[in-house]
Structure formats: structure tokens, C-alpha cells
Design a protein around this motif. Structure first.
Motif, mmCIF file in Angstrom:
data_model
loop_
_atom_site.group_PDB
_atom_site.id
_atom_site.type_symbol
_atom_site.label_atom_id
_atom_site.label_comp_id
_atom_site.label_asym_id
_atom_site.label_seq_id
_atom_site.Cartn_x
_atom_site.Cartn_y
_atom_site.Cartn_z
ATOM 1 N N ALA A 163 0.858 -1.183 0.000
ATOM 2 C CA ALA A 163 0.000 0.000 0.000
ATOM 3 C C ALA A 163 0.895 1.235 0.000
ATOM 4 O O ALA A 163 1.864 1.305 0.758
ATOM 5 C CB ALA A 163 -0.919 0.021 1.218
ATOM 6 N N LEU A 164 0.589 2.173 -0.865
ATOM 7 C CA LEU A 164 1.375 3.397 -0.931
ATOM 8 C C LEU A 164 0.459 4.581 -1.198
ATOM 9 O O LEU A 164 -0.681 4.421 -1.645
ATOM 10 C CB LEU A 164 2.463 3.295 -2.005
ATOM 11 C CG LEU A 164 2.053 3.011 -3.455
ATOM 12 C CD1 LEU A 164 1.682 4.298 -4.198
ATOM 13 C CD2 LEU A 164 3.171 2.314 -4.200
ATOM 14 N N VAL A 165 0.979 5.770 -0.916
ATOM 15 C CA VAL A 165 0.245 7.005 -1.184
ATOM 16 C C VAL A 165 1.044 7.834 -2.164
ATOM 17 O O VAL A 165 2.194 8.198 -1.899
ATOM 18 C CB VAL A 165 -0.009 7.809 0.105
ATOM 19 C CG1 VAL A 165 -0.703 9.129 -0.229
ATOM 20 C CG2 VAL A 165 -0.865 7.002 1.077
ATOM 21 N N THR A 166 0.456 8.078 -3.320
ATOM 22 C CA THR A 166 1.035 8.975 -4.311
ATOM 23 C C THR A 166 0.102 10.174 -4.442
ATOM 24 O O THR A 166 -0.670 10.451 -3.525
ATOM 25 C CB THR A 166 1.237 8.243 -5.663
ATOM 26 O OG1 THR A 166 1.809 9.157 -6.615
ATOM 27 C CG2 THR A 166 -0.057 7.670 -6.201
ATOM 28 N N SER A 167 0.142 10.892 -5.551
ATOM 29 C CA SER A 167 -0.728 12.065 -5.725
ATOM 30 C C SER A 167 -1.388 12.032 -7.095
ATOM 31 O O SER A 167 -0.841 11.476 -8.048
ATOM 32 C CB SER A 167 0.068 13.367 -5.579
ATOM 33 O OG SER A 167 0.614 13.478 -4.286
ATOM 34 N N LYS A 187 -4.495 19.106 -6.356
ATOM 35 C CA LYS A 187 -3.665 17.958 -6.016
ATOM 36 C C LYS A 187 -4.213 17.261 -4.777
ATOM 37 O O LYS A 187 -4.431 17.899 -3.748
ATOM 38 C CB LYS A 187 -2.228 18.406 -5.775
ATOM 39 C CG LYS A 187 -1.262 17.264 -5.494
ATOM 40 C CD LYS A 187 0.148 17.814 -5.293
ATOM 41 C CE LYS A 187 1.124 16.704 -4.991
ATOM 42 N NZ LYS A 187 2.506 17.233 -4.780
ATOM 43 N N VAL A 188 -4.450 15.955 -4.877
ATOM 44 C CA VAL A 188 -4.956 15.183 -3.739
ATOM 45 C C VAL A 188 -4.122 13.914 -3.588
ATOM 46 O O VAL A 188 -3.633 13.356 -4.586
ATOM 47 C CB VAL A 188 -6.449 14.810 -3.913
ATOM 48 C CG1 VAL A 188 -7.310 16.047 -3.950
ATOM 49 C CG2 VAL A 188 -6.658 13.970 -5.156
ATOM 50 N N PRO A 189 -3.943 13.423 -2.361
ATOM 51 C CA PRO A 189 -3.249 12.155 -2.168
ATOM 52 C C PRO A 189 -4.101 11.003 -2.714
ATOM 53 O O PRO A 189 -5.332 11.053 -2.669
ATOM 54 C CB PRO A 189 -3.097 12.057 -0.651
ATOM 55 C CG PRO A 189 -3.421 13.400 -0.113
ATOM 56 C CD PRO A 189 -4.328 14.044 -1.095
ATOM 57 N N THR A 190 -3.446 9.981 -3.219
ATOM 58 C CA THR A 190 -4.131 8.809 -3.755
ATOM 59 C C THR A 190 -3.581 7.557 -3.102
ATOM 60 O O THR A 190 -2.377 7.281 -3.179
ATOM 61 C CB THR A 190 -3.956 8.709 -5.280
ATOM 62 O OG1 THR A 190 -4.475 9.895 -5.882
ATOM 63 C CG2 THR A 190 -4.686 7.504 -5.836
ATOM 64 N N GLU A 204 -7.777 4.762 -4.589
ATOM 65 C CA GLU A 204 -8.798 5.608 -3.958
ATOM 66 C C GLU A 204 -8.208 6.985 -3.675
ATOM 67 O O GLU A 204 -7.177 7.123 -2.992
ATOM 68 C CB GLU A 204 -9.260 4.972 -2.640
ATOM 69 C CG GLU A 204 -10.327 5.753 -1.899
ATOM 70 C CD GLU A 204 -11.692 5.719 -2.592
ATOM 71 O OE1 GLU A 204 -12.505 6.619 -2.327
ATOM 72 O OE2 GLU A 204 -11.936 4.782 -3.396
ATOM 73 N N ASN A 205 -8.861 8.029 -4.214
ATOM 74 C CA ASN A 205 -8.426 9.392 -3.926
ATOM 75 C C ASN A 205 -8.806 9.755 -2.491
ATOM 76 O O ASN A 205 -9.930 9.503 -2.044
ATOM 77 C CB ASN A 205 -9.067 10.382 -4.895
ATOM 78 C CG ASN A 205 -8.437 10.333 -6.273
ATOM 79 O OD1 ASN A 205 -7.275 9.963 -6.419
ATOM 80 N ND2 ASN A 205 -9.186 10.702 -7.291
ATOM 81 N N LEU A 206 -7.867 10.361 -1.772
ATOM 82 C CA LEU A 206 -8.109 10.800 -0.405
ATOM 83 C C LEU A 206 -8.548 12.257 -0.412
ATOM 84 O O LEU A 206 -8.910 12.802 -1.445
ATOM 85 C CB LEU A 206 -6.836 10.595 0.426
ATOM 86 C CG LEU A 206 -6.244 9.183 0.395
ATOM 87 C CD1 LEU A 206 -4.984 9.121 1.238
ATOM 88 C CD2 LEU A 206 -7.263 8.151 0.857
ATOM 89 N N PHE A 207 -8.500 12.883 0.756
ATOM 90 C CA PHE A 207 -8.947 14.269 0.871
ATOM 91 C C PHE A 207 -7.765 15.219 0.686
ATOM 92 O O PHE A 207 -6.622 14.870 1.019
ATOM 93 C CB PHE A 207 -9.605 14.493 2.235
ATOM 94 C CG PHE A 207 -10.872 13.700 2.428
ATOM 95 C CD1 PHE A 207 -12.108 14.274 2.178
ATOM 96 C CD2 PHE A 207 -10.833 12.377 2.841
ATOM 97 C CE1 PHE A 207 -13.270 13.551 2.347
ATOM 98 C CE2 PHE A 207 -12.004 11.640 3.012
ATOM 99 C CZ PHE A 207 -13.221 12.236 2.761
ATOM 100 N N ILE A 247 -9.405 4.765 8.547
ATOM 101 C CA ILE A 247 -9.162 3.326 8.397
ATOM 102 C C ILE A 247 -9.873 2.841 7.141
ATOM 103 O O ILE A 247 -11.073 3.094 6.952
ATOM 104 C CB ILE A 247 -9.673 2.546 9.626
ATOM 105 C CG1 ILE A 247 -9.157 3.171 10.930
ATOM 106 C CG2 ILE A 247 -9.253 1.083 9.519
ATOM 107 C CD1 ILE A 247 -7.675 3.138 11.100
ATOM 108 N N TYR A 248 -9.136 2.137 6.285
ATOM 109 C CA TYR A 248 -9.683 1.605 5.041
ATOM 110 C C TYR A 248 -9.543 0.081 5.022
ATOM 111 O O TYR A 248 -8.598 -0.471 5.602
ATOM 112 C CB TYR A 248 -8.946 2.186 3.826
ATOM 113 C CG TYR A 248 -9.092 3.665 3.652
ATOM 114 C CD1 TYR A 248 -10.057 4.203 2.808
ATOM 115 C CD2 TYR A 248 -8.255 4.559 4.334
ATOM 116 C CE1 TYR A 248 -10.184 5.580 2.644
ATOM 117 C CE2 TYR A 248 -8.381 5.935 4.173
ATOM 118 C CZ TYR A 248 -9.352 6.427 3.330
ATOM 119 O OH TYR A 248 -9.489 7.789 3.170
#
Length: 302
Positions: A163-167, A187-190, A204-207, A247-248
Motif C-alpha cells: 500500500a502506498l500514497v502517491t498524488s 492535487k490530492v493524495p491517492t 482511492e483518492n483521499l482528501f 481506516i480503510y
């Protein structure tokens, strides 16, 4: 403060670049812990014949295989496999400055017996430690690169999912007068999950988050259960200027819950900390209850 963990291995490492340090230390699961193996290589005058007990990655991209007695077997610069036109145009003068805080994650995949390294610039690199020699690039492969970088990453408890967070850049919502396709980009974290073959499983796009230096850090971690896997994300929302933990579900990336108090009021937990190079949250141990610990600022104490 004088407590010493007698079962903890302590290691020293001399950085080869200015302002470099140990970012990640990963044990070699193929290394035997028998005393005779330790003694066999502890006094070996030729470290290249030793068996690595662990691997060390620095922010600049230096990866080293180190024996139990802290002798370096080989060191390679994994950034050497990333050769983009942009880097070529900029020249080599700023390479040390540019990569000084890039590499942040190292993982040993026991199934393929390879190391996987990730950088904040977006690169995913695999390294075959059995084909690696000192100063060479054999056995190092660039798996891929995210154009918008990687903020953080973590592997599931069974080591099967990354699991990673990109943009990502999405269009801002505009009023009724705005025409579709003409809205400004935001720009949103993904949040993204991948298998060990680095195939995308979910996205999943985050906030939108705060872009301030002391608030922009994102943290991620998996619960330590092999079933009912969950991913915790800590980020500082731009909308209300508050840090939250969400939490996801690990398989579907469905939002399950958010950091709220348990008094029934539904209030958000305030003053959660996250502006740190290390993660400020962690799940309980392997196959235990879904208990997540975080760090909260309270008055002048933490």
C-alpha cells in the motif's frame, strides 16, 4: 533511560556521503543465527566472502549488505538505474543535493528473494542481492516510477500487498456557470494497493491535505492480522486544518472509520501529531486485536 534490550542487535555504519544516515535496516531472513556462523565471519579479513545478516539503505540511495560483525560486503547506488532526460539536462552537479532525502523504504520479499526499495521521487526498484557486486548495477531493476512521487508505503502483514500514497490531480468543483473540463486542477493524495508483481489492485483518492511543511507528512500502516486486513492513513486535512486517522479495508479500500472519541459525542480526536520522519502510529502486534496507537499533543507534553 539506561534500559538495554539484551535481545536487540546493535549495528554501526559509516555513511559514505555527507549528511547521509541509516534510513532503513532490513534483516536477511536467510541468515542463520547460530553462534558458529557468527564466529566464522566476525573476524573474516575478507568481508566479500561473508554472509549478509542485514541490508542498509540511506536516503541518498546507497544500499549495503553488511555482515553480523558490521563489515560491509558490497555497496551499490540504486539511484544509478534511474536515468531520465530531466536528470541529464540538469547535469550531475546537484545530484547529491537532489537525492539527499529521496529513498525511504526497503523491504525483503522472501518469495522472490529480492529487495524492494522506494523513493519519495516515485521510483520502485528491485535488487537481487545474490547477483549484486560492490559498485555494480547488475541485479538492480527499475520496476516503475510515479510521476507525482510516493509519500509513504507499507506492506501487509503477509507480505503480499503493498500500500502506498502517491498524488493525483483532479478538477475542483466549480459553480453552475463553470463548464465541464475547465475547472482548476487540485492535487490530492491517492491511496493505491499493488501485489508482489506490482500490478495495481485498488486505487482511492483521499482528501486534500495541507501543503505546509510541518503538516504535509502522511503516515500509513497495516494492521497485523492476516484476515480482515485494514490500512490506517494519517494526514492533515486542508479543509478544516486538522489531522485525522482514517481506516480503510485492505482489499476494497472502502472507508471504515475515522479517529473519533469513544464518548458517543462523535467529536474528532484533536491534536494528533504527524510532522515526523518516522511514523507516529502503529497497530498492535501480530494477529492481535485491531488496536491502533497514535501520538497526541496535550498541553506542552506529548
Amino acid at each position: 533511560k539506561n534500559l538495554i534490550h539484551l535481545t536487540e542487535d546493535r549495528h554501526t555504519y559509516r555513511a559514505q556521503k555527507k549528511n547521509d544516515f541509516i534510513q532503513c535496516l532490513v534483516p536477511n531472513p536467510n541468515f542463520s543465527g547460530d553462534d558458529d556462523v557468527h564466529d566464522a565471519y566476525a573476524g573474516d579479513s575478507d568481508p566479500s566472502s561473508g554472509i549478509p545478516s542485514h541490508y542498509i539503505l540511506t536516503p541518498s540511495g546507497l544500499l549495503s549488505a553488511v555482515t553480523f560483525s558490521d563489515k560491509t560486503i558490497w555497496t551499490v547506488e540504486i539511484s544509478s538505474v534511474i536515468a531520465t532526460e530531466e536528470e541529464g539536462e540538469e547535469g550531475d552537479d546537484n545530484d547529491d543535493e537532489k537525492d539527499s532525502s529521496s529513498w525511504f523504504h526497503l523491504w525483503y520479499d522472501e518469495n522472490s528473494e529480492t529487495l524492494v526499495a522506494l523513493s519519495h521521487s516515485g521510483a520502485i526498484v528491485s535488487i537481487n542481492p545474490n547477483n549484486t557486486i560492490d559498485g555494480g548495477s547488475d541485479g538492480i531493476e527499475l520496476i516503475g516510477q510515479f510521476d507525482n512521487g510516493i509519500s509513504c508505503a507499507a506492506w501487509s502483514a503477509d507480505g503480499e500487498v503493498l500500500a502506498l500514497v502517491t498524488s493525483s490531480f483532479i478538477e475542483k468543483e466549480v459553480g453552475d456557470e463553470g463548464e465541464e473540463g475547465e475547472g482548476p486542477l487540485m492535487k490530492v493524495p491517492t491511496l493505491m494497493t499493488m501485489n508482489t508483481q506490482f500490478e495495481i489492485l485498488g486505487e482511492e483518492n483521499l482528501f486534500p491535505i495541507s501543503e505546509k511543511d510541518n503538516e504535509s507528512t502522511i503516515h500509513i500502516c497495516w494492521n497485523q492480522k492476516y484476515d480482515n486486513s485494514l490500512i490506517a492513513i494519517s494526514c492533515h486535512d486542508a479543509e478544516d486544518n486538522k489531522r485525522k486517522v482514517r481506516i480503510y479495508k485492505g482489499d476494497s479500500l472502502e472507508l471504515v472509520s475515522m479517529s473519533r472519541t469513544e464518548d458517543g459525542s462523535g467529536k474528532l480526536i484533536s491534536n494528533l501529531l504527524g510532522n515526523s520522519a518516522g511514523s507516529l502510529m502503529a497497530w498492535a502486534g501480530s494477529n492481535t486485536s485491531n488496536l491502533l496507537a497514535c501520538v497526541q499533543k496535550k498541553g506542552k507534553t506529548r
